[in-house]
Write an enzyme that holds these catalytic residues in place. Structure first.
Site, mmCIF file in Angstrom:
data_model
loop_
_atom_site.group_PDB
_atom_site.id
_atom_site.type_symbol
_atom_site.label_atom_id
_atom_site.label_comp_id
_atom_site.label_asym_id
_atom_site.label_seq_id
_atom_site.Cartn_x
_atom_site.Cartn_y
_atom_site.Cartn_z
ATOM 1 N N TYR A 51 0.713 -1.427 -0.099
ATOM 2 C CA TYR A 51 -0.130 0.084 -0.109
ATOM 3 C C TYR A 51 0.753 1.337 0.074
ATOM 4 O O TYR A 51 0.338 2.374 -0.400
ATOM 5 C CB TYR A 51 -0.994 0.014 1.061
ATOM 6 C CG TYR A 51 -1.787 -0.985 1.352
ATOM 7 C CD1 TYR A 51 -2.156 -2.017 0.184
ATOM 8 C CD2 TYR A 51 -2.810 -1.249 2.279
ATOM 9 C CE1 TYR A 51 -3.138 -3.173 0.456
ATOM 10 C CE2 TYR A 51 -3.533 -2.093 2.647
ATOM 11 C CZ TYR A 51 -3.788 -3.170 1.527
ATOM 12 O OH TYR A 51 -4.621 -4.078 2.004
ATOM 13 N N HIS A 107 0.553 -11.549 1.937
ATOM 14 C CA HIS A 107 -0.460 -11.051 1.572
ATOM 15 C C HIS A 107 -1.298 -11.894 0.271
ATOM 16 O O HIS A 107 -2.439 -11.918 0.105
ATOM 17 C CB HIS A 107 0.027 -9.862 0.638
ATOM 18 C CG HIS A 107 -0.885 -8.758 0.219
ATOM 19 N ND1 HIS A 107 -0.543 -7.432 0.596
ATOM 20 C CD2 HIS A 107 -2.110 -8.766 0.305
ATOM 21 C CE1 HIS A 107 -1.499 -6.533 0.273
ATOM 22 N NE2 HIS A 107 -2.683 -7.217 0.027
#
Length: 277
Positions: A51, A107
């Site tokens: 991010y 992730h």
């Protein structure tokens, strides 16, 4: 402060059932959003290395008058770093200005790369070193989870997956529960409610409970036993998403929302997403 429900993970640690997600937010937007969320009463923040806004989370946490043991901070190991989780985690901790994270997630399984089992073993070691409190995964399907358990003997505490009324993944949710893995919903509002907020049952319940469609959907996640992390950088929306603890949906209302499931995936397919190497 509003009392919010906690989920007990199988390792004994407690995780707030509702948190703030900060996907697709700049560092500055993230700092402001996290500051507002902490002011409203959130204690769980979900970010990720990819991010590129962990610094924003760190700045907000540093400035906040909230004790570290009241916070629950999640970040994630990106695919390219599965070969070196320790270095990736240390970089994340530096950006977050923390000594440890409460939850560290792989992730994506990235099955083509096929490093997720060795990465998982490293996460176990990093947990033993005290750099992580709980370890988990994102976007893992049943075969990926089963392989982790078979090859390491250790199940994730959490599996964070795309989950919303249009993609409920009930088989995976049930499998997780059977193996004492908590299920956490990302994109819980189906990316801004498109195709969800205008559904008749959602509009009807919003009117009935004097709530917004978003609040109805968040409550559906909570009443379904899911951990939920709606994303927002808008102060009013951050507050609105947290004002869901003064009502509960009835069993038949939950069932009516269940019927909206049409298997509509908005994000990538975990079976194919990741490296081509």
């Amino acid at each position: 402060m509003t009392m919010q429900p906690l989920i007990k993970l199988y390792d004994g640690r407690l995780m707030p059932q509702l948190g703030l997600g900060v996907w697709q937010a700049s560092i500055q937007e993230t700092e402001l959003a996290v500051s507002k969320a902490l002011e409203v009463g959130y204690r769980s923040i979900d970010t990720a290395a990819i991010y590129k806004n962990e610094e924003g989370v760190g700045k907000a946490l540093k400035a906040a008058a909230v004790a570290r043991d009241e916070l629950f901070i999640t970040t994630k190991l990106w695919n390219d770093d599965q070969h070196n989780p320790q270095q990736a985690l240390e970089t994340s901790l530096q950006k977050l200005q923390l000594d440890y994270v409460d939850l560290y997630l792989i992730h994506w399984p990235d099955p083509k790369q096929d490093h997720y089992v060795s990465a998982w073993r490293e996460l176990v070691t990093l947990k033993e070193q005290g750099l992580i409190r709980s370890i988990g995964v994102c976007n893992f399907h049943i075969p990926h989870l089963q392989r982790l358990i078979d090859e390491t003997g250790i199940a994730p505490t959490v599996n964070q997956i795309e989950l919303h009324p249009l993609l409920q993944q009930r088989q995976l949710h049930a499998w997780n529960a059977t193996h004492h893995i908590a299920t956490e919903s990302w994109s819980p509002l189906a990316q801004g409610g498109k195709g969800v907020f205008d559904q008749e049952i959602i509009r009807k319940l919003a009117q009935q409970y004097n709530k917004t469609p978003a609040q109805i959907v968040i409550r559906w996640h909570l009443d379904s036993g899911l951990i939920v992390i709606p994303k927002s950088v808008t102060p009013a929306r951050i507050r609105e998403n947290f004002e869901v603890f003064d009502f509960k949906l009835q069993k038949e209302e939950l069932l009516a929302i269940t019927k909206l499931d049409c298997g509509k995936r908005l994000g990538p397919d975990p079976e194919v997403f990741g490296s081509d190497r």
